[in-house]
Scaffold this motif. Structure first.
Motif, PDB file in Angstrom:
ATOM      1  N   ALA A  40     -27.168 -32.646 -31.764  1.00 16.81           N
ATOM      2  CA  ALA A  40     -26.287 -32.605 -30.600  1.00 16.81           C
ATOM      3  C   ALA A  40     -24.907 -32.151 -31.056  1.00 16.81           C
ATOM      4  CB  ALA A  40     -26.189 -33.967 -29.918  1.00 16.81           C
ATOM      5  N   VAL A  41     -24.202 -31.477 -30.164  1.00 18.48           N
ATOM      6  CA  VAL A  41     -22.863 -30.965 -30.484  1.00 18.48           C
ATOM      7  C   VAL A  41     -21.956 -31.164 -29.278  1.00 18.48           C
ATOM      8  CG1 VAL A  41     -21.489 -28.894 -30.989  1.00 18.48           C
ATOM      9  CG2 VAL A  41     -23.662 -29.266 -32.176  1.00 18.48           C
ATOM     10  N   GLY A  42     -20.736 -31.560 -29.538  1.00 19.65           N
ATOM     11  CA  GLY A  42     -19.699 -31.621 -28.518  1.00 19.65           C
ATOM     12  C   GLY A  42     -18.490 -30.836 -28.990  1.00 19.65           C
ATOM     13  N   ALA A  43     -17.745 -30.284 -28.046  1.00 20.18           N
ATOM     14  CA  ALA A  43     -16.563 -29.494 -28.413  1.00 20.18           C
ATOM     15  C   ALA A  43     -15.453 -29.673 -27.400  1.00 20.18           C
ATOM     16  CB  ALA A  43     -16.923 -28.005 -28.531  1.00 20.18           C
ATOM     17  N   ILE A  44     -14.231 -29.609 -27.880  1.00 16.60           N
ATOM     18  CA  ILE A  44     -13.023 -29.586 -27.055  1.00 16.60           C
ATOM     19  C   ILE A  44     -12.207 -28.386 -27.507  1.00 16.60           C
ATOM     20  CG2 ILE A  44     -10.883 -30.782 -26.436  1.00 16.60           C
ATOM     21  CD1 ILE A  44     -12.339 -33.422 -27.047  1.00 16.60           C
ATOM     22  N   VAL A  45     -11.802 -27.536 -26.548  1.00 19.99           N
ATOM     23  CA  VAL A  45     -11.097 -26.292 -26.878  1.00 19.99           C
ATOM     24  C   VAL A  45      -9.892 -26.144 -25.964  1.00 19.99           C
ATOM     25  CG1 VAL A  45     -11.243 -23.770 -26.938  1.00 19.99           C
ATOM     26  CG2 VAL A  45     -13.206 -25.142 -27.659  1.00 19.99           C
TER      27      VAL A  45
END
Length: 290
Positions: free
Chosen positions: A196-201
């Motif tokens: 699983a991967v989460g990102a904030i950009v």
């Protein structure tokens, strides 16, 4: 199977719960029980005493204050998932929560319980790491905040002291102008993540990335940020080659050995794909996507 014999206590105050934990090093806290009870039935956990905190007032509820979403110890997954206040403050929480087991389990299981269980493939510990959150532990010496990076030490291992009770978790709100996204790959919906991967950009006025956080779970011994991936993306416009390079770098984070669900090389391919997909989705939500 049935659990081994254990004592049962139902304290009425936090202080009473802490005293029970301090008096019995083999005691474990019972909140929602959706992880602990199955583990006990399989004899994977054999507490000498269950300290049931469900009757302690003040451990329910969600609030948003001082830039943080405060989730108290008896708040269920479903309560957080359906909280409009929490969703407005940081939408990635609801997006990740939809992948946590199934609704009947989310109706009973608690967010803080999942964090304390600290399964290396669980979604909410990874979200706490991604957002730079913390947990609050209370013991005989008072309260202390522990950052997510310091709290999760290994699979099902945290830095909580045996006599401490985790009373709340704190998820920072999404930074202004930022976009966030989450995705995972599982064998079946509701299973723990193979990856699983989460990102904030967030972008600056010139269209370059000035803030990025990328985290993963299911690929190592604990949820983790991916600093090398973040370093590769900072200052870029997230062109195709930037996303591809970030995905390749993410493969180095995979340390999980081959198991019945996936090989190490398969997880590497999955996490590389998820990094590209999730970072791009977060960028579009930030309003400056390619």
């Amino acid at each position: 199977m049935k659990p081994a014999l254990f004592e049962y206590s139902a304290p009425q105050t936090v202080a009473e719960a802490i005293a029970l934990l301090a008096a019995d090093p083999g005691a474990m806290v019972l909140a929602g029980g959706q992880s602990l009870v199955p583990a006990m039935n399989l004899r994977l956990a054999s507490p000498s005493r269950l300290v049931d905190i469900q009757h302690i007032p003040g451990l329910h509820g969600i609030s948003v204050a001082d830039g943080e979403i405060i989730v108290r110890a008896l708040t269920t997954h479903r309560e957080l998932e359906l909280s409009e206040e929490a969703h407005r403050a940081n939408p990635v929480i609801r997006e990740a929560m939809a992948h946590v087991a199934h609704i009947p389990i989310r109706n009973r299981g608690t967010v803080v319980g999942s964090l304390c269980h600290a399964d290396a493939a669980a979604e909410m510990p990874m979200v706490l790491v991604l957002t730079g959150g913390s947990i609050v532990a209370e013991g005989h010496n008072g309260r202390r905040a522990i950052s997510a990076e310091d709290f999760f030490q290994f699979h099902m291992t945290t830095s909580r002291e045996p006599s401490e009770l985790i009373v709340e978790a704190r998820f920072p709100i999404l930074p202004k102008g930022a976009g966030a996204a989450f995705d995972e790959f599982t064998r079946r919906h509701g299973d723990y993540a193979i990856a699983a991967v989460g990102a904030i950009v967030r972008f600056d006025d010139g269209g370059a990335v000035d803030k990025v956080a990328v985290a993963t779970c299911g690929v190592g011994s604990r949820p983790m940020r991916l600093p090398a991936v973040e370093a590769r993306l900072i200052g870029t416009s997230l062109a195709t080659e930037d996303l591809a390079a970030a995905g390749e770098i993410a493969k180095d984070a995979v340390t999980a050995p081959d198991d019945m669900h996936a090989t190490t090389s398969y997880r590497q391919r999955v996490v590389a794909t998820l990094v590209r997909r999730v970072v791009e989705k977060a960028a579009h939500r930030a309003g400056k996507g390619r």
